[in-house]
Design an enzyme around this catalytic site. Structure first.
Site, PDB file in Angstrom:
ATOM      1  N   GLY A 168      77.174  36.087  15.602  1.00 51.22           N
ATOM      2  CA  GLY A 168      77.231  36.213  14.143  1.00 51.22           C
ATOM      3  C   GLY A 168      78.591  36.545  13.557  1.00 51.22           C
ATOM      4  N   GLU A 222      81.302  43.589  13.498  1.00 45.73           N
ATOM      5  CA  GLU A 222      79.922  43.099  13.395  1.00 45.73           C
ATOM      6  C   GLU A 222      79.732  42.334  12.087  1.00 45.73           C
ATOM      7  OE1 GLU A 222      77.230  42.407  14.588  1.00 45.73           O
ATOM      8  OE2 GLU A 222      76.314  43.924  15.863  1.00 45.73           O
ATOM      9  N   ASP A 223      78.853  41.355  12.105  1.00 43.69           N
ATOM     10  CA  ASP A 223      78.525  40.653  10.878  1.00 43.69           C
ATOM     11  C   ASP A 223      77.647  41.528   9.982  1.00 43.69           C
ATOM     12  OD1 ASP A 223      76.406  40.516  12.683  1.00 43.69           O
ATOM     13  OD2 ASP A 223      75.944  38.411  12.319  1.00 43.69           O
ATOM     14  N   ASP A 269      71.724  46.189  10.646  1.00 43.38           N
ATOM     15  CA  ASP A 269      70.401  46.222  10.027  1.00 43.38           C
ATOM     16  C   ASP A 269      69.727  47.528  10.474  1.00 43.38           C
ATOM     17  OD1 ASP A 269      67.968  45.506   8.908  1.00 43.38           O
ATOM     18  OD2 ASP A 269      67.550  43.903  10.312  1.00 43.38           O
ATOM     19  N   LYS A 288      72.824  46.765   5.829  1.00 41.81           N
ATOM     20  CA  LYS A 288      71.473  46.932   5.241  1.00 41.81           C
ATOM     21  C   LYS A 288      71.041  48.359   5.517  1.00 41.81           C
ATOM     22  CE  LYS A 288      69.360  42.411   6.057  1.00 41.81           C
ATOM     23  NZ  LYS A 288      68.305  41.750   6.833  1.00 41.81           N
ATOM     24  N   PHE A 302      66.707  38.775   3.871  1.00 43.18           N
ATOM     25  CA  PHE A 302      67.269  38.037   4.994  1.00 43.18           C
ATOM     26  C   PHE A 302      68.416  37.161   4.512  1.00 43.18           C
ATOM     27  CE2 PHE A 302      67.784  35.278   8.599  1.00 43.18           C
ATOM     28  CZ  PHE A 302      67.718  36.214   9.619  1.00 43.18           C
ATOM     29  N   ASP A 310      72.885  33.549  10.828  1.00 43.50           N
ATOM     30  CA  ASP A 310      71.995  32.399  11.020  1.00 43.50           C
ATOM     31  C   ASP A 310      70.537  32.746  10.780  1.00 43.50           C
ATOM     32  OD1 ASP A 310      71.689  34.029  13.435  1.00 43.50           O
ATOM     33  OD2 ASP A 310      70.530  32.336  14.197  1.00 43.50           O
ATOM     34  N   ARG A 330      75.029  28.955   9.765  1.00 45.56           N
ATOM     35  CA  ARG A 330      76.210  29.798  10.026  1.00 45.56           C
ATOM     36  C   ARG A 330      77.445  29.273   9.303  1.00 45.56           C
ATOM     37  NH1 ARG A 330      74.973  33.416  14.180  1.00 45.56           N
ATOM     38  NH2 ARG A 330      73.633  32.631  15.841  1.00 45.56           N
TER      39      ARG A 330
HETATM   40  P1  IMP Z   1      69.961  45.427  14.145  1.00 42.10           P
HETATM   41  O1  IMP Z   1      69.909  45.644  15.630  1.00 42.10           O
HETATM   42  O2  IMP Z   1      68.611  45.585  13.502  1.00 42.10           O
HETATM   43  O3  IMP Z   1      70.999  46.270  13.439  1.00 42.10           O
HETATM   44  O4  IMP Z   1      70.304  43.907  13.884  1.00 42.10           O
HETATM   45  C1  IMP Z   1      71.372  43.379  14.469  1.00 42.10           C
HETATM   46  C2  IMP Z   1      71.424  41.880  14.447  1.00 42.10           C
HETATM   47  O5  IMP Z   1      70.284  41.261  13.825  1.00 42.10           O
HETATM   48  C3  IMP Z   1      72.597  41.463  13.622  1.00 42.10           C
HETATM   49  O6  IMP Z   1      73.810  41.553  14.348  1.00 42.10           O
HETATM   50  C4  IMP Z   1      72.220  40.062  13.278  1.00 42.10           C
HETATM   51  O7  IMP Z   1      72.524  39.208  14.361  1.00 42.10           O
HETATM   52  C5  IMP Z   1      70.714  40.125  13.105  1.00 42.10           C
HETATM   53  N1  IMP Z   1      70.369  40.277  11.675  1.00 42.10           N
HETATM   54  C6  IMP Z   1      69.952  41.367  11.012  1.00 42.10           C
HETATM   55  N2  IMP Z   1      69.738  41.117   9.727  1.00 42.10           N
HETATM   56  C7  IMP Z   1      70.060  39.820   9.555  1.00 42.10           C
HETATM   57  C8  IMP Z   1      70.063  38.958   8.402  1.00 42.10           C
HETATM   58  O8  IMP Z   1      69.743  39.314   7.259  1.00 42.10           O
HETATM   59  N3  IMP Z   1      70.458  37.679   8.632  1.00 42.10           N
HETATM   60  C9  IMP Z   1      70.830  37.216   9.861  1.00 42.10           C
HETATM   61  N4  IMP Z   1      70.857  37.994  10.946  1.00 42.10           N
HETATM   62  C10 IMP Z   1      70.472  39.276  10.796  1.00 42.10           C
HETATM   63 MG    MG Z   2      75.067  39.993  15.034  1.00 39.19          MG
END
Ligand code: IMP
Ligand code: MG
Length: 177
Positions: free
Chosen positions: A41, A95-96, A99, A127, A148, A155, A161
């Protein structure tokens, strides 16, 4: 076809990338950063961000996947780990989006085991309302709502992307607020 609405324009992203680069240049003055791109990402954000850096910077890559398309499970698989030795380095994870923070938490625990001198995180999107861990980025582009998002590297099942802006997506059949 999913419905899309741009929520962050390419111009706004460029402005945030410049601001983040300036903050990092100020904080890392006199030091060399090891910037770590979290694939997939972050690849576009990372490429833009490192070109804003005027401090010496080394780059490396890791590839990690969380299982699922739109919901974080906390279970991750490491496909590739960086080759650089992080011991004694000023490591900056790029990081992109953060979440739940579960993915970032795994990355940070694994990097800490390598004894970096400092360990910081720069995320384009945060987020924060969905966080399930105590990890927070040191540098944040935008706080975003629980929706989302795709584009600028993010993606949905491997697609979108390449969009220049960040867009909100509402896939058919998926219940999103
Ligand atoms: P986390 O482990 O919940 O913090 O999520 C991490 C990964 O989930 C991110 O690095 C993204 O790859 C993916 N992700 C979380 N939210 C989104 C979104 O809104 N769009 C796309 N990918 C997301
Ligand atoms: Mg990611």
């Amino acid at each position: 076809m999913e419905e899309m609405a741009e929520v962050i324009s390419p111009g706004a992203i460029a402005g945030a990338v410049r601001r983040l680069g300036a903050e990092i240049n100020r904080d890392y003055a006199g030091r060399e950063a090891l910037a770590v791109c979290v694939l997939n990402g972050s690849f576009i954000f990372f490429s833009d961000l490192i070109r804003e850096l005027t401090v010496p910077v080394e780059v490396d890559f890791l590839k990690i996947r969380s299982y699922s398309s739109t919901e974080s499970s906390g279970e991750v698989e490491v496909d590739w780990w960086l080759k650089a030795d992080v011991e004694g380095k000023d490591v900056l994870v790029v990081e992109d989006i953060v979440d739940t923070g579960l993915t970032l938490n795994v990355i940070l625990q694994k990097l800490k085991a390598g004894n970096p001198k400092t360990l910081k995180v720069c995320a384009l999107l945060d987020k924060r309302a969905r966080r399930k861990t105590a990890v927070n980025p040191d540098y944040t582009g935008f706080l975003v709502e629980d929706q989302f998002l795709v584009g600028y590297g993010l993606d949905l099942n491997g697609r979108y992307r390449n969009l220049r802006g960040v867009c909100k997506v509402r896939p058919p059949g998926l219940e999103l607020p």
